[in-house]
Design an enzyme around this catalytic site. Structure first.
Site, short mmCIF file in Angstrom:
data_model
loop_
_atom_site.label_atom_id
_atom_site.label_comp_id
_atom_site.label_asym_id
_atom_site.label_seq_id
_atom_site.Cartn_x
_atom_site.Cartn_y
_atom_site.Cartn_z
N CYS A 98 0.86 -1.19 0.00
CA CYS A 98 0.00 0.00 0.00
C CYS A 98 0.89 1.23 0.00
CB CYS A 98 -0.90 -0.02 1.24
SG CYS A 98 -2.01 1.38 1.37
N GLU A 141 -8.85 -0.90 -2.89
CA GLU A 141 -9.26 0.51 -2.97
C GLU A 141 -10.64 0.74 -2.35
OE1 GLU A 141 -6.92 2.53 -3.50
OE2 GLU A 141 -5.55 1.05 -4.34
#
Length: 180
Positions: A98, A141
């Site tokens: 991430c 997401e």
């Protein structure tokens, strides 16, 4: 780029209700298309494959992606007000990272197929289906916009190791990371 520990990453993002309303971005204003453009630029600057608006401090339900699937087919786009409407296939524990935890990754369970529905910046509906790595990206997401990070899905020793590495990372406590 907002980093692990920043409160904006832990809060659910607001729906976009007026697609023509100004959006506050870096102390200035832009429109929704300008936000998406800025998100793509930020994602590319940090070598990402997806980016949620809250990762740049904008608490709106918007994400962008430029991500291959497992057959190396490129998927490029954005989704406003995305909803993860379907997951299917086997759940695979694969490496996941991430941009809000730079340099770290951990085996994270995600379904091998995902479908997301939402809108484009002009308000038109969009439905995006993904498999493999792209399905992982879509789920990742969507989780960001609900106030989640992949670390929330990591369990046991892997979670403890990931959180220990995050505490020791050079960016720990920084809150914000600037483009390289």
């Amino acid at each position: 780029m907002r980093l692990l520990g920043d409160p904006v990453l832990a809060a659910p993002c607001a729906e976009v209700t007026d697609f023509s309303a100004p959006v506050e971005l870096d102390g200035g204003c832009t429109d929704l298309a300008g936000l998406v453009e800025s998100m793509f630029a930020t994602m590319y600057a940090f070598d990402g494959v997806g980016l949620a608006a809250n990762q740049i401090g904008v608490p709106l339900r918007v994400f962008v992606y430029d991500c291959p699937d497992d057959e190396d087919v490129r998927h490029l786009g954005h989704i406003v007000n995305p909803r993860l409407v379907e997951t299917d296939g086997v759940e695979i524990r694969g490496p996941e990272g991430c941009l809000s935890l730079p340099g770290l990754e951990a085996p994270t369970p995600r379904f091998d197929e995902a479908v997301v529905e939402g809108h484009r910046v002009d308000g038109s509906p969009v439905r995006v289906a993904g498999t493999g790595f792209f399905a992982r990206c879509l789920q990742h997401e969507c989780a960001h916009l609900d106030g989640g990070l992949y670390v929330d899905r990591v369990t046991g020793f892997g979670r403890r190791r990931l959180l220990r590495a995050a505490r020791r990372a050079p960016w720990a406590g920084a809150g914000v990371r600037t483009a390289p």
